[in-house]
Design a protein around this motif. Structure first.
Motif, PDB file in Angstrom:
ATOM      1  N   MET A  80       0.935  -1.102  -0.127  1.00  0.00           N
ATOM      2  CA  MET A  80       0.120   0.031  -0.024  1.00  0.00           C
ATOM      3  C   MET A  80       0.796   1.230  -0.030  1.00  0.00           C
ATOM      4  O   MET A  80       1.874   1.393   0.759  1.00  0.00           O
ATOM      5  CB  MET A  80      -0.920  -0.011   1.362  1.00  0.00           C
ATOM      6  CG  MET A  80      -2.063  -1.176   0.927  1.00  0.00           C
ATOM      7  SD  MET A  80      -3.530  -0.920   2.252  1.00  0.00           S
ATOM      8  CE  MET A  80      -4.217   0.646   1.875  1.00  0.00           C
ATOM      9  N   ASP A  81       0.480   2.109  -0.766  1.00  0.00           N
ATOM     10  CA  ASP A  81       1.142   3.501  -0.841  1.00  0.00           C
ATOM     11  C   ASP A  81       1.548   4.170   0.754  1.00  0.00           C
ATOM     12  O   ASP A  81       0.683   4.346   1.319  1.00  0.00           O
ATOM     13  CB  ASP A  81       0.558   4.524  -1.599  1.00  0.00           C
ATOM     14  CG  ASP A  81       0.524   3.956  -3.271  1.00  0.00           C
ATOM     15  OD1 ASP A  81       1.193   3.085  -3.543  1.00  0.00           O
ATOM     16  OD2 ASP A  81      -0.149   4.639  -4.011  1.00  0.00           O
ATOM     17  N   LEU A  82       2.698   4.804   0.759  1.00  0.00           N
ATOM     18  CA  LEU A  82       3.156   5.525   2.018  1.00  0.00           C
ATOM     19  C   LEU A  82       3.704   6.713   1.614  1.00  0.00           C
ATOM     20  O   LEU A  82       4.941   6.764   1.401  1.00  0.00           O
ATOM     21  CB  LEU A  82       3.952   4.542   2.779  1.00  0.00           C
ATOM     22  CG  LEU A  82       4.183   5.094   4.315  1.00  0.00           C
ATOM     23  CD1 LEU A  82       3.127   4.883   5.179  1.00  0.00           C
ATOM     24  CD2 LEU A  82       5.433   4.217   5.087  1.00  0.00           C
ATOM     25  N   GLY A  83       2.925   7.772   1.197  1.00  0.00           N
ATOM     26  CA  GLY A  83       3.502   8.816   0.909  1.00  0.00           C
ATOM     27  C   GLY A  83       3.979   8.865  -0.759  1.00  0.00           C
ATOM     28  O   GLY A  83       3.544   8.217  -1.417  1.00  0.00           O
ATOM     29  N   ARG A  84       4.857   9.651  -1.326  1.00  0.00           N
ATOM     30  CA  ARG A  84       5.129   9.912  -2.481  1.00  0.00           C
ATOM     31  C   ARG A  84       5.721   8.783  -3.133  1.00  0.00           C
ATOM     32  O   ARG A  84       5.183   8.456  -4.468  1.00  0.00           O
ATOM     33  CB  ARG A  84       6.067  11.155  -2.487  1.00  0.00           C
ATOM     34  CG  ARG A  84       5.696  12.320  -3.549  1.00  0.00           C
ATOM     35  CD  ARG A  84       6.574  13.471  -3.533  1.00  0.00           C
ATOM     36  NE  ARG A  84       8.157  13.074  -3.195  1.00  0.00           N
ATOM     37  CZ  ARG A  84       9.188  13.386  -3.843  1.00  0.00           C
ATOM     38  NH1 ARG A  84       8.626  13.778  -5.351  1.00  0.00           N
ATOM     39  NH2 ARG A  84      10.305  12.857  -3.780  1.00  0.00           N
ATOM     40  N   THR A  85       6.700   8.146  -2.639  1.00  0.00           N
ATOM     41  CA  THR A  85       7.489   7.321  -3.311  1.00  0.00           C
ATOM     42  C   THR A  85       7.772   6.055  -2.467  1.00  0.00           C
ATOM     43  O   THR A  85       8.421   5.095  -3.052  1.00  0.00           O
ATOM     44  CB  THR A  85       8.814   7.665  -3.597  1.00  0.00           C
ATOM     45  OG1 THR A  85       9.334   8.458  -2.562  1.00  0.00           O
ATOM     46  CG2 THR A  85       8.863   8.911  -4.813  1.00  0.00           C
ATOM     47  N   PRO A 108     -16.979   0.010   0.936  1.00  0.00           N
ATOM     48  CA  PRO A 108     -16.396  -0.517   2.205  1.00  0.00           C
ATOM     49  C   PRO A 108     -16.767  -0.051   3.505  1.00  0.00           C
ATOM     50  O   PRO A 108     -17.465   0.973   3.229  1.00  0.00           O
ATOM     51  CB  PRO A 108     -14.863  -0.095   1.814  1.00  0.00           C
ATOM     52  CG  PRO A 108     -15.123   1.478   1.171  1.00  0.00           C
ATOM     53  CD  PRO A 108     -16.236   1.047   0.146  1.00  0.00           C
ATOM     54  N   ASN A 109     -16.391  -0.607   4.546  1.00  0.00           N
ATOM     55  CA  ASN A 109     -16.727   0.069   5.750  1.00  0.00           C
ATOM     56  C   ASN A 109     -15.505   0.560   6.686  1.00  0.00           C
ATOM     57  O   ASN A 109     -15.849   0.933   7.477  1.00  0.00           O
ATOM     58  CB  ASN A 109     -17.730  -1.185   6.645  1.00  0.00           C
ATOM     59  CG  ASN A 109     -16.838  -2.641   6.929  1.00  0.00           C
ATOM     60  OD1 ASN A 109     -15.385  -2.371   6.701  1.00  0.00           O
ATOM     61  ND2 ASN A 109     -17.327  -3.629   7.167  1.00  0.00           N
ATOM     62  N   ALA A 110     -14.450   0.271   5.947  1.00  0.00           N
ATOM     63  CA  ALA A 110     -13.289   0.939   6.451  1.00  0.00           C
ATOM     64  C   ALA A 110     -12.481   1.653   5.529  1.00  0.00           C
ATOM     65  O   ALA A 110     -12.582   1.278   4.264  1.00  0.00           O
ATOM     66  CB  ALA A 110     -12.538  -0.070   7.234  1.00  0.00           C
ATOM     67  N   GLN A 111     -11.638   2.642   6.000  1.00  0.00           N
ATOM     68  CA  GLN A 111     -10.728   3.277   5.017  1.00  0.00           C
ATOM     69  C   GLN A 111      -9.256   3.494   5.501  1.00  0.00           C
ATOM     70  O   GLN A 111      -9.123   3.638   6.843  1.00  0.00           O
ATOM     71  CB  GLN A 111     -11.233   4.571   4.520  1.00  0.00           C
ATOM     72  CG  GLN A 111     -11.195   5.565   5.567  1.00  0.00           C
ATOM     73  CD  GLN A 111     -11.765   7.033   4.995  1.00  0.00           C
ATOM     74  OE1 GLN A 111     -12.049   7.137   3.881  1.00  0.00           O
ATOM     75  NE2 GLN A 111     -11.764   7.742   5.886  1.00  0.00           N
ATOM     76  N   SER A 112      -8.189   3.486   4.568  1.00  0.00           N
ATOM     77  CA  SER A 112      -6.962   3.773   5.193  1.00  0.00           C
ATOM     78  C   SER A 112      -6.715   5.376   5.160  1.00  0.00           C
ATOM     79  O   SER A 112      -7.171   6.010   4.562  1.00  0.00           O
ATOM     80  CB  SER A 112      -6.045   3.158   4.241  1.00  0.00           C
ATOM     81  OG  SER A 112      -6.053   3.715   3.202  1.00  0.00           O
ATOM     82  N   ASN A 113      -5.682   6.066   6.159  1.00  0.00           N
ATOM     83  CA  ASN A 113      -5.482   7.225   6.084  1.00  0.00           C
ATOM     84  C   ASN A 113      -3.972   7.449   6.476  1.00  0.00           C
ATOM     85  O   ASN A 113      -3.497   6.615   7.350  1.00  0.00           O
ATOM     86  CB  ASN A 113      -6.225   8.025   7.436  1.00  0.00           C
ATOM     87  CG  ASN A 113      -7.579   8.524   6.729  1.00  0.00           C
ATOM     88  OD1 ASN A 113      -7.734   8.954   5.749  1.00  0.00           O
ATOM     89  ND2 ASN A 113      -8.420   8.813   7.685  1.00  0.00           N
ATOM     90  N   ARG A 128       2.743   7.057   8.430  1.00  0.00           N
ATOM     91  CA  ARG A 128       2.248   5.668   9.063  1.00  0.00           C
ATOM     92  C   ARG A 128       1.100   5.391   8.251  1.00  0.00           C
ATOM     93  O   ARG A 128       0.244   6.461   8.040  1.00  0.00           O
ATOM     94  CB  ARG A 128       2.439   5.351  10.398  1.00  0.00           C
ATOM     95  CG  ARG A 128       3.999   5.226  10.741  1.00  0.00           C
ATOM     96  CD  ARG A 128       3.995   5.461  12.108  1.00  0.00           C
ATOM     97  NE  ARG A 128       3.464   4.425  12.910  1.00  0.00           N
ATOM     98  CZ  ARG A 128       3.606   4.068  14.265  1.00  0.00           C
ATOM     99  NH1 ARG A 128       4.344   5.094  14.996  1.00  0.00           N
ATOM    100  NH2 ARG A 128       2.953   3.154  15.073  1.00  0.00           N
ATOM    101  N   LEU A 129       0.232   4.253   8.196  1.00  0.00           N
ATOM    102  CA  LEU A 129      -0.871   3.905   7.631  1.00  0.00           C
ATOM    103  C   LEU A 129      -1.795   3.324   8.675  1.00  0.00           C
ATOM    104  O   LEU A 129      -1.683   2.239   9.029  1.00  0.00           O
ATOM    105  CB  LEU A 129      -0.508   3.076   6.073  1.00  0.00           C
ATOM    106  CG  LEU A 129      -1.833   3.201   5.304  1.00  0.00           C
ATOM    107  CD1 LEU A 129      -1.898   4.538   4.520  1.00  0.00           C
ATOM    108  CD2 LEU A 129      -1.400   1.914   4.247  1.00  0.00           C
TER     109      LEU A 129
END
Ligand code: SAM
Length: 313
Positions: free
Chosen positions: A194-199, A220-225, A234-235
């Motif tokens: 999963m993406d964590l920032g730009r690169t 979905p019932n959840a989301q990543s931030n 951090r995710l």
């Protein structure tokens, strides 16, 4: 989910392997809350049943739904970690840092609102926050803040994630953990990253926690931030709405998921019918500056420490 009826009143919703390697069944009785029980616990608890023999016979059949050669431990060959492990860090990434927010003066009840200058920038407050114990904007720093997630066998797409507690809208669920890698590295798994920032990406293909098993749903019932903590991205996963105990926790994989398209089985009314199929990532050298020697030396020291901090559980 497998719905194997063991009697008119008892249902085995699904099965899992517990931490101490025992097979457990999620047993639902009438309108009562479903419970994870081993076969021995079920038999001792319900031994006064009139139809115990019938129950046992049907229960044994329940075993046969899982073939002997099936992969029974979802974490087999995986390493569960307590924190991210770094193999890569983009020195050009601008990660916001926390300030002392003004929430105390604004008479706010916590720092989980856009009025908090840290929260609104996706930054967690520090232990110095003037809100003290009332500051809830420190999910990722609080030890043991994560709820116990169970990995269960789904009907259509192998493993999925469930809990036996309710979540309310915006509740913190858990952090996505694995190895932080460069998104330019083409050897990493597209499915479990999963993406964590730009690169950067978090690669949870081997070093991971239960969140690597979160499945996709078009509603979905959840989301990543993304949350910035101590100068690192951090995710984290948060509930989008109330999630009932034993309801599968799902996220939207989004447009950047895997180049290989797969059929989506989420059955949501708005289901797109497909997950993945993104265009190949194009490396743009103009957007990427090689770190200097000093930066590399610093990073090597920094990440040697981070690696050491990462204790598999
Ligand atoms: C990150 S894994 C999720 C955990 C996975 N179920 C497992 O057992 O390892 C992503 C993969 O799960 C499957 N998957 C997840 N959500 C799905 C969905 N809604 N429909 C079909 N397959 C899905 C796809 O094979 C996808 O590539």
């Amino acid at each position: 989910m497998n719905q194997l009826s063991v009697s008119r009143r008892y249902k085995i919703l699904t099965t899992r392997i517990s931490m101490n390697s025992q097979r457990q069944f999620l047993l639902k009785r009438g309108n009562c809350k479903a419970q994870w029980l081993t076969v021995e616990e079920i038999e001792s608890r319900y031994q006064n049943l009139n139809n115990l023999n019938e129950f046992r016979e049907k229960f044994r059949k329940g075993f046969s739904i899982i073939p002997d050669n099936d992969q029974i431990d979802p974490f087999e060959n995986l390493i569960q970690v307590q924190s991210n492990c770094y193999k890569f860090f983009d020195v050009n990434e601008c990660i916001p840092t926390a300030s002392i927010c003004n929430c105390k003066n604004n008479n706010s009840s916590d720092c989980l609102n856009e009025g908090c200058e840290n929260f609104s920038r996706g930054v967690e407050c520090t232990p110095l926050c003037l809100m003290g114990d009332d500051c809830s904007n420190r999910h990722l720093q609080i030890i043991n803040n994560e709820k116990d997630l169970d990995v269960f066998r789904t009907k259509q797409y192998n493993w999925g994630v469930i809990t036996d507690i309710d979540f309310h809208k915006d509740d913190f669920i858990a952090e996505y953990k694995g190895i932080v890698q460069s998104c330019y590295d083409r050897t990493i798994s597209q499915i479990y990253s999963m993406d964590l920032g730009r690169t950067s990406v978090i690669d949870a293909s081997r070093w991971c926690n239960a969140t690597r098993f979160l499945n996709h749903c078009c509603i979905p019932n959840a989301q990543s931030n993304l949350r910035a903590v101590d100068g690192l991205w951090r995710l984290a996963f948060f509930a989008l709405r109330k999630i009932e105990a034993n309801e599968e926790i799902t996220i939207d994989y989004g447009k950047s998921y895997s180049q290989n398209a797969e059929i989506c089985y989420c059955q949501a009314p708005n289901c797109a019918g497909i997950i993945g199929g993104k265009k190949e990532f194009e490396f743009n050298p103009n957007k990427w500056n090689e770190p200097s020697n000093e930066q590399t030396q610093f990073l090597k020291r920094f990440f040697a420490e981070k690696l050491w901090e990462t204790i598999p559980i």
